[in-house]
Design an enzyme around this catalytic site. Structure first.
Site, PDB file in Angstrom:
ATOM      1  N   SER A 100       5.527   4.362  -3.406  1.00  0.00           N
ATOM      2  CA  SER A 100       6.962   4.626  -3.467  1.00  0.00           C
ATOM      3  C   SER A 100       7.279   6.078  -3.871  1.00  0.00           C
ATOM      4  O   SER A 100       6.923   6.990  -3.156  1.00  0.00           O
ATOM      5  CB  SER A 100       7.597   3.603  -4.409  1.00  0.00           C
ATOM      6  OG  SER A 100       8.979   3.676  -4.361  1.00  0.00           O
ATOM      7  N   ASP A 241      13.085   8.178  -0.740  1.00  0.00           N
ATOM      8  CA  ASP A 241      11.874   8.243  -1.565  1.00  0.00           C
ATOM      9  C   ASP A 241      10.663   7.985  -0.642  1.00  0.00           C
ATOM     10  O   ASP A 241      10.811   7.883   0.578  1.00  0.00           O
ATOM     11  CB  ASP A 241      11.947   7.229  -2.719  1.00  0.00           C
ATOM     12  CG  ASP A 241      11.767   5.802  -2.241  1.00  0.00           C
ATOM     13  OD1 ASP A 241      12.264   5.486  -1.144  1.00  0.00           O
ATOM     14  OD2 ASP A 241      11.116   5.009  -2.949  1.00  0.00           O
ATOM     15  N   ASP A 243       8.774   5.562   0.234  1.00  0.00           N
ATOM     16  CA  ASP A 243       8.654   4.445   1.176  1.00  0.00           C
ATOM     17  C   ASP A 243      10.005   4.034   1.751  1.00  0.00           C
ATOM     18  O   ASP A 243      10.140   2.964   2.356  1.00  0.00           O
ATOM     19  CB  ASP A 243       7.914   3.249   0.561  1.00  0.00           C
ATOM     20  CG  ASP A 243       8.653   2.611  -0.601  1.00  0.00           C
ATOM     21  OD1 ASP A 243       9.498   3.291  -1.221  1.00  0.00           O
ATOM     22  OD2 ASP A 243       8.380   1.433  -0.896  1.00  0.00           O
ATOM     23  N   ASP A 245      12.822   2.918   0.681  1.00  0.00           N
ATOM     24  CA  ASP A 245      13.698   1.811   0.288  1.00  0.00           C
ATOM     25  C   ASP A 245      14.866   2.335  -0.542  1.00  0.00           C
ATOM     26  O   ASP A 245      15.767   1.595  -0.899  1.00  0.00           O
ATOM     27  CB  ASP A 245      12.944   0.672  -0.434  1.00  0.00           C
ATOM     28  CG  ASP A 245      12.158   1.127  -1.638  1.00  0.00           C
ATOM     29  OD1 ASP A 245      12.170   2.328  -1.964  1.00  0.00           O
ATOM     30  OD2 ASP A 245      11.518   0.262  -2.283  1.00  0.00           O
TER      31      ASP A 245
HETATM   32 MG    MG Z   1      10.515   3.069  -3.065  1.00  0.00          MG
END
Ligand code: MG
Length: 452
Positions: A100, A241, A243, A245
């Protein structure tokens, strides 16, 4: 208070993370994946973010899943919410190789359940127990799983978001997208272009060395994005960020939009159209509750972490409550009509549709919100378990909440002190109506911590 979260040995707030070669190795990922595959034998989707160590760990995850008899659908590099959307109600689970927002030397995995949510505390504890008991065998040679490569499934996610909004709603808008060299290079520019926006990108080529900025989309790392927003006369800039999300925004004047304000702008818009419940962790600014109440909606608070938020949303829906929105005050927002996870691509698209509907610049929208200030501090080098016990004792006589860490309420302010679930820090958050009140509360808290 000890809860199941405190009992976990390897999983944190959002999966397992560590530094490659130290506490995160292919062997570790293999064992976790083999155990998960044994728990959820079936069709499992595999994805990863753009980190340099991603292919090594994804290969280990694949090996673990195949050796437990699972069929692996390898989706390649894609955002976590895209993998979750692909899994939701169609597959038997997923493994996402990602750290992440952590720095490039980190990597880890998130385990996804068949409903597309990240695995909760109860099943995580079961998985850890099975793994540590070494009770997971490799299946017989003739039932070892099969694998297929399915990078085209990303398209399914992209199109599901585009279809959620009126056609060409972004017409006439220039938007600058900074995917941070991460997996959203292949999704967010596509989503916004199909919505009618003119899209410019920065850090728009997948690169696990993160040459432009770190995976955490912090204000300090987004100056190039802010400059491009101003020089291109874009209506906004946005950054994800590592990844994708989470999404953060830069207004048309090049200013960073604090994430609780982003949450409030979107919450306000949704609450004006639907009445019901917003679910968010105790770390979210009172600002969101203020705009929700103003529009006749309610807020319920959970422990920190999107898993707690997503699972509470699902539970409330099962109890026939009308859950309209959820998320965290870090740009990780959840749209229950689409799926029950933080969704960076959906947040980018939602902001385009809000700007189109409001016919106002982003900076003016922010000015319509009540004034609220949030201060954030990190403290390292303390024994967090010991410190949390001492600090809870110190403030026991006050108006407190122990949903997660220690939340202390004062007249118009609150302070939250808790051990980070993803990094070795104690986090302190102060939320109040103005800088002066926040600063003096922060000073008091920091001085109390220094004597604990
Ligand atoms: Mg993330």
């Amino acid at each position: 208070m000890t809860n199941s979260r405190d009992s976990k040995r390897i999983f944190g707030t959002n999966g397992v993370r560590g530094i490659i070669g130290q506490d995160m190795t292919p062997d570790h990922v293999y064992k976790i994946s083999k155990t998960f595959g044994t728990m959820r034998r079936g069709r499992i989707a595999l994805g990863r973010d753009s980190r340099l160590s991603g292919s090594t760990l994804a290969a280990a995850a694949k090996s673990g899943l195949l050796s437990s008899g699972c069929e692996v659908i390898d989706c390649g590099i894609l955002p976590t919410p895209a993998l979750q959307y692909i899994i939701k109600d169609r597959l038997d689970g997923g493994v996402m190789v990602t750290a992440s927002h952590n720095p490039p030397e980190y990597n880890g995995i998130k385990i996804i359940e068949p409903d597309g949510t990240e695995m909760g505390d109860e099943n995580t504890l079961k998985l850890e127990q099975m793994m540590y008991e070494n009770s997971v065998p490799i299946v017989k040679w003739n039932v070892i799983g099969k694998e297929s490569n399915s990078p085209q499934l990303l398209e399914y996610y992209v199109e599901s978001i585009v279809k959620s909004f009126p056609k060409d709603i972004g017409n006439g808008m220039t938007v600058v997208v900074d995917p941070g060299s991460g997996p959203a290079c292949s999704s967010t520019p596509k989503i916004l272009t199909r919505m009618g926006c003119r899209v410019l990108t920065i850090n728009g080529v997948i690169d696990g060395a993160f040459p432009g900025r770190l995976p955490e989309p912090s204000e300090g790392g987004l100056s190039a994005l802010a400059d491009l927003v101003k020089s291109s006369k874009a209506v906004m800039g946005l950054a994800h960020d590592g990844d994708a999300d989470r999404t953060v925004f830069i207004d048309e004047e090049g200013r960073f939009v604090e994430e609780n304000k982003e949450f409030a702008i979107i919450a306000q818009y949704i609450c004006e159209r639907k009445k019901g419940l917003i679910v968010t962790p105790v770390s979210t600014s009172l600002l969101v509750e203020m705009v929700a109440k103003e529009a006749g909606c309610r807020v319920e608070y959970t422990p920190v972490g999107s898993i707690s938020v997503a699972r509470t949303m699902r539970e409330r829906i099962r109890n026939n409550e009308n859950v309209i929105f959820g998320g965290e005050g870090n740009g990780g927002l959840i749209y229950p009509e689409h799926q029950f996870c933080r969704d960076g691509g959906m947040t980018a698209a939602m902001m385009v549709s809000i700007l189109a509907a409001r016919k106002m610049p982003l900076s003016s929208l922010i000015k319509t919100l009540p004034t609220r200030c949030m201060l954030k501090e990190k403290i390292s080098g303390k024994n967090s378990t010991f410190l949390m016990k001492r600090i809870k004792r110190k403030f026991a006589g006050e108006n407190i909440d122990l949903t997660d860490g220690l939340k202390i309420f004062r007249k118009n302010c609150w302070a939250l002190i808790r051990a980070s679930g993803t990094e070795p820090f104690i986090r302190v958050l102060i939320d109040g109506p103005g800088l002066e009140e926040c600063n003096s509360f922060l000073e008091e808290i920091m001085s109390a911590i220094s004597t604990c």
